[in-house]
Motif scaffolding. Structure first.
Motif: not given
Length: 177
Positions: A99-104
């Motif tokens: 997910s974008p949040d996890w990647s960030k």
């Protein structure tokens, strides 16, 4: 299109934006790039002298190369072993979460660990590649313990370098057709 702030020699800063697709490289640009890759400590005047170009013409070309995003600052190579950084580990990470949040969060965690000197999102069996340069196995374990706090990592595996055979090779510059 991306924004940049680039430091050229020790004389000026260039601010602006660049489009890497539009830059054409000719033989003079190639000579400049080869020269500064071989010795990033050279002044703009020394580069001009080495490639047989006037100082003003060389400055204009270096400025254009910086504005186009090809020249991006200067850095010195530092001998890791001379600083007691005797262990290099290539770390491969596979995650369960994309997910974008996890990647960030993962990127922020990696960027906060100074021993991680390279960080790549990769294709294939693994999701990420990290290069860790540290003092010892316990130094690597400290990095590993910090890294796994982000969570949702399926596999983290390290490959230990026995010998550095080639590092920091200059990029091969090709003249545009």
């Amino acid at each position: 299109m991306a924004c940049f702030i680039t430091y050229i020699t020790q004389q000026c800063f260039i601010f602006g934006s660049y489009d890497l697709q539009s830059q054409k490289i000719d033989a003079i640009d190639k000579a400049i790039l080869d020269c500064v890759q071989a010795d990033g400590t050279l002044s703009q005047r020394e580069v001009a002298d080495r490639i047989g170009l006037s100082q003003n013409a060389c400055w204009r070309r270096m400025q254009r190369l910086a504005q186009s995003g090809i020249l991006q600052g200067a850095a010195a190579r530092v001998n890791a072993r001379a600083l007691g950084l005797d262990l290099t580990v290539m770390v491969f990470v596979k995650t369960r979460n994309h997910s974008p949040d996890w990647s960030k969060r993962f990127r922020q965690k990696v960027e906060a660990i100074p021993e991680i000197t390279e960080f790549h999102r990769i294709g294939g069996e693994w999701d990420y590649f990290l290069k860790v340069v540290t003092t010892s196995m316990s130094g690597y374990d400290t990095v590993y313990q910090q890294l796994i706090t982000v969570g949702d990592l399926e596999t983290v595996t390290g490959h230990f370098s026995m010998e550095t055979i080639l590092e920091g090779r200059p990029l091969r510059v090709r003249i545009s057709a």
